[in-house]
Design a protein around this motif. Structure first.
Motif, short mmCIF file in Angstrom:
data_model
loop_
_atom_site.label_atom_id
_atom_site.label_comp_id
_atom_site.label_asym_id
_atom_site.label_seq_id
_atom_site.Cartn_x
_atom_site.Cartn_y
_atom_site.Cartn_z
N ALA A 88 0.89 -1.16 0.00
CA ALA A 88 0.00 0.00 0.00
C ALA A 88 0.92 1.20 0.00
N SER A 89 0.48 2.31 -0.58
CA SER A 89 1.42 3.42 -0.66
C SER A 89 0.73 4.76 -0.85
N THR A 90 1.37 5.79 -0.25
CA THR A 90 0.96 7.15 -0.57
C THR A 90 1.71 7.64 -1.82
N GLY A 91 2.47 6.78 -2.45
CA GLY A 91 3.09 7.11 -3.73
C GLY A 91 4.53 6.69 -3.90
N ASN A 92 5.38 7.05 -2.94
CA ASN A 92 6.80 6.77 -3.12
C ASN A 92 7.15 5.29 -3.01
N THR A 93 6.54 4.60 -2.07
CA THR A 93 6.81 3.17 -1.95
C THR A 93 6.38 2.45 -3.22
N SER A 94 5.25 2.87 -3.79
CA SER A 94 4.76 2.20 -5.01
C SER A 94 5.73 2.46 -6.17
N LEU A 191 7.44 12.31 9.72
CA LEU A 191 6.95 11.08 10.35
C LEU A 191 5.60 10.71 9.75
N GLY A 192 5.54 9.55 9.11
CA GLY A 192 4.29 9.10 8.49
C GLY A 192 3.92 7.73 9.00
N ASN A 193 4.34 6.71 8.27
CA ASN A 193 4.08 5.34 8.69
C ASN A 193 5.10 4.89 9.75
N ALA A 194 6.11 5.73 9.97
CA ALA A 194 7.09 5.59 11.07
C ALA A 194 8.20 4.56 10.82
N GLY A 195 8.34 4.12 9.58
CA GLY A 195 9.43 3.20 9.25
C GLY A 195 10.77 3.91 9.29
N ASN A 196 10.81 5.12 8.75
CA ASN A 196 12.12 5.77 8.58
C ASN A 196 12.75 6.17 9.91
N ILE A 197 11.98 6.72 10.81
CA ILE A 197 12.55 7.08 12.12
C ILE A 197 13.08 5.82 12.82
N LEU A 321 15.71 15.02 3.75
CA LEU A 321 14.76 15.41 2.69
C LEU A 321 14.39 14.12 1.97
N THR A 322 13.23 13.60 2.32
CA THR A 322 12.87 12.23 1.95
C THR A 322 12.57 12.01 0.47
N GLY A 323 12.06 13.07 -0.20
CA GLY A 323 11.69 12.89 -1.60
C GLY A 323 11.94 14.14 -2.43
N1 F0G Z 1 8.49 11.51 3.29
C1 F0G Z 1 8.10 10.97 2.13
C2 F0G Z 1 8.43 11.68 0.88
C3 F0G Z 1 7.39 9.75 2.12
O1 F0G Z 1 7.02 9.22 0.96
C4 F0G Z 1 7.09 9.12 3.34
C5 F0G Z 1 6.34 7.88 3.38
C6 F0G Z 1 7.53 9.74 4.53
C7 F0G Z 1 8.24 10.92 4.46
C8 F0G Z 1 7.29 9.15 5.86
O2 F0G Z 1 8.14 8.09 6.13
O3 F0G Z 1 6.42 6.40 6.54
O4 F0G Z 1 8.80 5.96 7.08
O5 F0G Z 1 7.47 7.56 8.44
N2 F0G Z 1 5.78 7.36 2.39
C9 F0G Z 1 5.15 6.02 2.34
C10 F0G Z 1 4.77 5.68 0.93
C11 F0G Z 1 4.10 5.83 3.35
O6 F0G Z 1 3.81 4.91 0.74
O7 F0G Z 1 5.42 6.13 0.00
P1 F0G Z 1 7.70 6.93 7.11
#
Ligand code: F0G
Length: 360
Positions: A88-94, A191-197, A321-323
């Motif tokens: 499942a994804s908000t976009g980047n994982t997919s 902080l989103g799904n909390a995997g990265n932290i 800067l995650t994306g």
């Molecule tokens: N920043 C970006 C650009 C992301 O795509 C996400 C998560 C986060 C921060 C949050 O990271 O989930 O590890 O706490 N994106 C996921 C996705 C959920 O489906 O692409 P996280």
């Protein structure tokens, strides 16, 4: 000229720290090794003596940090004989799952929220030829479906509940330590799904444990106010934010994120959509670095906490800067203060436009 060292991805570089066998077939697109850029102008604006670096994860192969985890998750899925993966994804994982599955020659199924995914991310998933399932529901609904379907169909989950994802993502902490020669004092991230932290904390902790460094950073993680379960203390039913990447109400790595915050003596905070967009624009205009809205929340957080003194002067700070900003061109164009000038294709008109717009 003899060939110089060729970078072949993070699994190859950090294989001693990853659950990889000598004969494992590695699925890589050269992810990792992203720049750690020192900010010059924003610290001046803040009038504070701080060392701020951004870890520009938007420069990974599919333009987000997800590639660090995906190279591991797909490598292990293939090693274990899997023919298909799902997330499942908000976009980047997919986008990342689609690219690495293509590379491996297996099928990717991705479940995305209807209409709430940035255009660049959708383009990536479609272009790599994965099976895109757009559901009438948000990320959290998609996540429940993925967990359920994996019990009934021959697919490997490549969301961050897959432990190999965090293993790959922890390498960002290793790279930061290697470049700074120490761990930063503070690490700011969205902080989103909390995997990265959870992954960063694992990486910092491992290098601390084996004596590479003798200190770990305080983890400072930020959420969008409309989508802030960690600030509310419980899941949020209908998360909303312009930062669609972190539009998540029921984070999967809930306990790990709390542990990272507590053990590191860090904190969580929240920001409005306006504050997120303003920090995205400021970073682009003042430092020349374009990140997506969710990523910019780490800049918003760093600025607030430095200004208030919560992060003291003299500190070394890393913001992830995650994306990449190009993931979400619509949001960027909509908030741009200066639309393109419409002028005639004539020398005098161009000259006049230059004179009117020169920065003093
Ligand atoms: N920043 C970006 C650009 C992301 O795509 C996400 C998560 C986060 C921060 C949050 O990271 O989930 O590890 O706490 N994106 C996921 C996705 C959920 O489906 O692409 P996280």
């Amino acid at each position: 000229m003899p060939p110089t060292h060729r970078y072949t991805g993070l699994i190859d570089k950090y294989r001693d720290y990853l659950p990889i066998h000598d004969d494992t077939r590695i699925i890589s697109l050269g992810e990792g090794n992203t720049p750690l850029i020192r900010l010059n102008n924003i610290p001046k604006l803040l009038k504070k003596d701080i060392n701020v670096y951004v870890k520009y994860e938007g420069l990974n192969p599919t333009c987000s940090f997800k590639d660090r985890g995906m190279t591991m998750a797909i490598t292990k899925a293939v090693e274990e004989g899997s023919r298909a993966v799902i997330c499942a994804s908000t976009g980047n994982t997919s986008a990342s799952a689609a690219a690495y599955a293509s590379r491996a020659g297996i099928t990717a199924f991705v479940i995305i929220p209807d209409g709430k995914i940035a255009l660049g991310k959708l383009a990536q998933a479609m272009m790599h030829g994965c099976v895109v399932m757009q559901i009438e529901g948000n990320f959290d609904a998609g996540m429940s479906l993925v967990k359920e379907v994996a019990d009934h169909a021959p697919v490997t989950i490549v969301n961050s509940i897959n432990p190999y994802r965090l293993q790959g993502q922890k390498t960002a902490a290793f790279e930061i330590i290697e470049e700074l020669g120490k761990a930063p004092d503070y690490h700011c991230l969205p902080l989103g799904n909390a995997g990265n932290i959870s992954a960063y904390w694992m990486g910092y902790s491992e290098f601390n444990q084996i004596g590479v460094v003798n200190q770990r950073p305080k983890m400072c993680a930020y959420q969008a106010s409309g989508s802030a379960p960690f600030l509310r203390g419980h899941p949020v039913a209908n998360p909303e934010t312009i930062a669609t990447a972190i539009r998540i109400g029921n984070p999967q790595s809930w306990d790990k994120a709390w542990a990272a915050q507590k053990e590191s003596q860090g904190w969580f905070d929240e920001f409005s959509d306006d504050e997120i967009l303003r920090s995205q624009k400021l970073l682009a205009e003042k430092e020349g670095i374009f990140c997506e809205p969710a990523s910019a929340i780490s800049i918003a957080g760093m600025m607030r906490d430095v200004t208030s003194g919560k992060i003291p002067e003299g500190s070394t700070i890393v913001c992830t800067l995650t994306g990449h900003g190009l993931k979400d061109p619509d949001t960027a164009i909509k908030q741009s203060a200066k639309p393109p000038l419409k002028i005639k294709a004539e020398l005098n008109d161009v000259k006049a436009a230059i004179e009117r717009n020169l920065k003093m």
